[in-house]
Design a protein around this motif. Structure first.
Motif, PDB file in Angstrom:
ATOM      1  N   LEU A  85       1.024  -0.718  -0.045  1.00  0.00           N
ATOM      2  CA  LEU A  85       0.083   0.255  -0.106  1.00  0.00           C
ATOM      3  C   LEU A  85       1.153   1.215  -0.134  1.00  0.00           C
ATOM      4  N   SER A  86       1.112   1.805  -0.835  1.00  0.00           N
ATOM      5  CA  SER A  86       1.875   2.909  -0.945  1.00  0.00           C
ATOM      6  C   SER A  86       1.235   3.991  -1.514  1.00  0.00           C
ATOM      7  N   PRO A  87       1.329   5.734  -1.253  1.00  0.00           N
ATOM      8  CA  PRO A  87       0.745   6.642  -2.474  1.00  0.00           C
ATOM      9  C   PRO A  87       1.526   6.603  -3.655  1.00  0.00           C
ATOM     10  N   GLN A  88       1.543   5.934  -4.446  1.00  0.00           N
ATOM     11  CA  GLN A  88       2.890   5.362  -5.485  1.00  0.00           C
ATOM     12  C   GLN A  88       2.087   4.489  -6.549  1.00  0.00           C
ATOM     13  N   GLY A 111       3.156   0.274   4.533  1.00  0.00           N
ATOM     14  CA  GLY A 111       4.441   1.276   4.576  1.00  0.00           C
ATOM     15  C   GLY A 111       4.372   2.401   5.895  1.00  0.00           C
ATOM     16  N   GLU A 114       8.987   7.506   4.646  1.00  0.00           N
ATOM     17  CA  GLU A 114       9.318   8.213   3.355  1.00  0.00           C
ATOM     18  C   GLU A 114       9.392   7.315   2.366  1.00  0.00           C
ATOM     19  N   GLY A 115       9.252   6.317   2.368  1.00  0.00           N
ATOM     20  CA  GLY A 115       8.204   4.929   1.831  1.00  0.00           C
ATOM     21  C   GLY A 115       9.535   3.914   2.134  1.00  0.00           C
ATOM     22  N   VAL A 131      -4.888   4.031  -2.014  1.00  0.00           N
ATOM     23  CA  VAL A 131      -5.947   4.526  -2.135  1.00  0.00           C
ATOM     24  C   VAL A 131      -6.857   5.587  -2.576  1.00  0.00           C
ATOM     25  N   TYR A 134      -3.715  10.799  -1.825  1.00  0.00           N
ATOM     26  CA  TYR A 134      -3.516  11.799  -0.456  1.00  0.00           C
ATOM     27  C   TYR A 134      -1.887  10.785  -0.110  1.00  0.00           C
ATOM     28  N   LEU A 136      -0.918   9.760   3.986  1.00  0.00           N
ATOM     29  CA  LEU A 136      -0.991   9.212   4.694  1.00  0.00           C
ATOM     30  C   LEU A 136      -0.321   8.727   6.009  1.00  0.00           C
ATOM     31  N   THR A 137      -0.217   8.481   7.300  1.00  0.00           N
ATOM     32  CA  THR A 137       0.766   8.624   8.172  1.00  0.00           C
ATOM     33  C   THR A 137       1.377   7.150   7.718  1.00  0.00           C
TER      34      THR A 137
HETATM   35  C1  4G0 Z   1       4.777   3.916   1.400  1.00  0.00           C
HETATM   36  C2  4G0 Z   1      -0.910   4.750   1.206  1.00  0.00           C
HETATM   37  C3  4G0 Z   1       3.869   4.033   2.300  1.00  0.00           C
HETATM   38  C4  4G0 Z   1       5.093   5.217   1.011  1.00  0.00           C
HETATM   39  C5  4G0 Z   1       0.233   4.605   2.421  1.00  0.00           C
HETATM   40  C6  4G0 Z   1       4.001   6.223   2.185  1.00  0.00           C
HETATM   41  C7  4G0 Z   1      -0.492   6.501   1.501  1.00  0.00           C
HETATM   42  C8  4G0 Z   1      -0.982   5.704   0.996  1.00  0.00           C
HETATM   43  C9  4G0 Z   1       3.680   5.414   2.716  1.00  0.00           C
HETATM   44  C10 4G0 Z   1       5.444   6.561   1.499  1.00  0.00           C
HETATM   45  C11 4G0 Z   1       0.685   5.944   2.753  1.00  0.00           C
HETATM   46  C12 4G0 Z   1      -2.255   5.731  -0.136  1.00  0.00           C
HETATM   47  C13 4G0 Z   1       6.172   7.617  -0.834  1.00  0.00           C
HETATM   48  C14 4G0 Z   1       5.385   8.950   1.563  1.00  0.00           C
HETATM   49  C15 4G0 Z   1       2.585   5.367   3.984  1.00  0.00           C
HETATM   50  N1  4G0 Z   1      -0.083   7.238   2.435  1.00  0.00           N
HETATM   51  N2  4G0 Z   1      -2.664   6.445  -1.138  1.00  0.00           N
HETATM   52  N3  4G0 Z   1       1.321   5.708   3.818  1.00  0.00           N
HETATM   53  N4  4G0 Z   1       5.283   7.577   0.533  1.00  0.00           N
HETATM   54  O1  4G0 Z   1      -2.744   5.051  -0.737  1.00  0.00           O
END
Ligand code: 4G0
Length: 241
Positions: A85-88, A111, A114-115, A131, A134, A136-137
């Protein structure tokens, strides 16, 4: 379905997944949810899961070894989708939820910081999912969201009075307005057509309202959509007004 989750905050689970329909799915054995503490797969005294990024810069990166060790311990590299699960990631939607609901087993990696070290993505992860656009933490809430959306689609999870066929996004339109009793409340009336008993008129009204709402709020959903003639006529009528 079996779902394993790897997290540095295992206490967050089951959280909302222990209630209502998903909670019942677990009690009834339709879902087996297993949460793993990533720190249990570290080998140092401080149970370290993160480190500074090579090349410098602010923030921390999740180390690869604990994640690889956890996944190897779970032996799911052959028979399970491994989802980060990640913003990318690819943006999650109802279609992806249906696709994942056909699997026997999922492994979700939450995750943080910063990743995660890119090698996790390259050699372990089969699907990277976001998801929404945006940050999230952490990936725990996205993991819960994905589990909710997928598990409710499993056979037997929703009651027989709920129709997946009729719900929003089954045909990529927003839902029409719903009403229940009373027919009038403090001067606010239910549209008379719904009280009329004319099934065909009601069907047409609902379809028109769905299209109206989609055109207004989510025109992107209509963009490359092939519509039956009835919908095209209704849309033309709506656009005229
Ligand atoms: C991996 C998912 C995980 C990389 C996770 C942040 C939003 C989502 C996380 C990062 C998350 C989503 C690069 C900041 C943990 N935030 N939109 N945060 N980075 O699904």
């Amino acid at each position: 379905m079996r779902i394993d989750v790897i997290s540095i905050f295992p206490e967050m689970f089951p959280g909302p997944l222990g209630h209502s329909i998903i909670g019942r799915a677990q009690e009834r054995g339709l879902l087996k949810l297993v949460i793993h503490n990533l720190r249990d797969y570290t080998t140092d005294k401080h149970r370290t899961v993160d480190d500074a990024p090579y090349g410098g810069g602010a923030g921390m990166v999740m180390k690869p070894e604990p994640i690889f060790r956890a996944v190897d311990f779970l032996q799911c590299r052959e028979d399970s989708r491994i989802i980060l699960l990640s913003p990318q990631g690819e943006v999650f939607n109802q279609g992806k939820a249906w696709e994942l609901s056909k699997e026997k087993q999922l492994l979700l990696i939450c995750g943080h910081y910063e990743g995660v070290d890119e090698r996790v993505r390259e050699y372990l992860v089969t699907d990277e999912i976001s998801v929404g656009d945006y940050v999230l933490t952490g990936g725990e809430i996205p993991a819960m969201l994905l589990i909710d959306a997928v598990v409710r689609l499993l056979p037997g999870v929703l009651g027989k009075y709920y129709s997946l066929q009729e719900e929003s996004f089954t045909d990529n339109l927003l839902e029409y307005p719903h009403y229940t009793r009373p027919p009038e409340w403090q001067g606010m009336r239910v549209p008379p057509v719904l009280l009329s008993g004319h099934h065909e008129e009601i069907r047409l009204w609902r379809r028109r309202e769905s299209l109206k709402r989609t055109l207004k709020r989510r025109p992107d959903l209509l963009e490359n959509k092939i519509l039956p003639e009835e919908d095209q006529n209704l849309l033309q009528e709506i656009r005229k007004k």
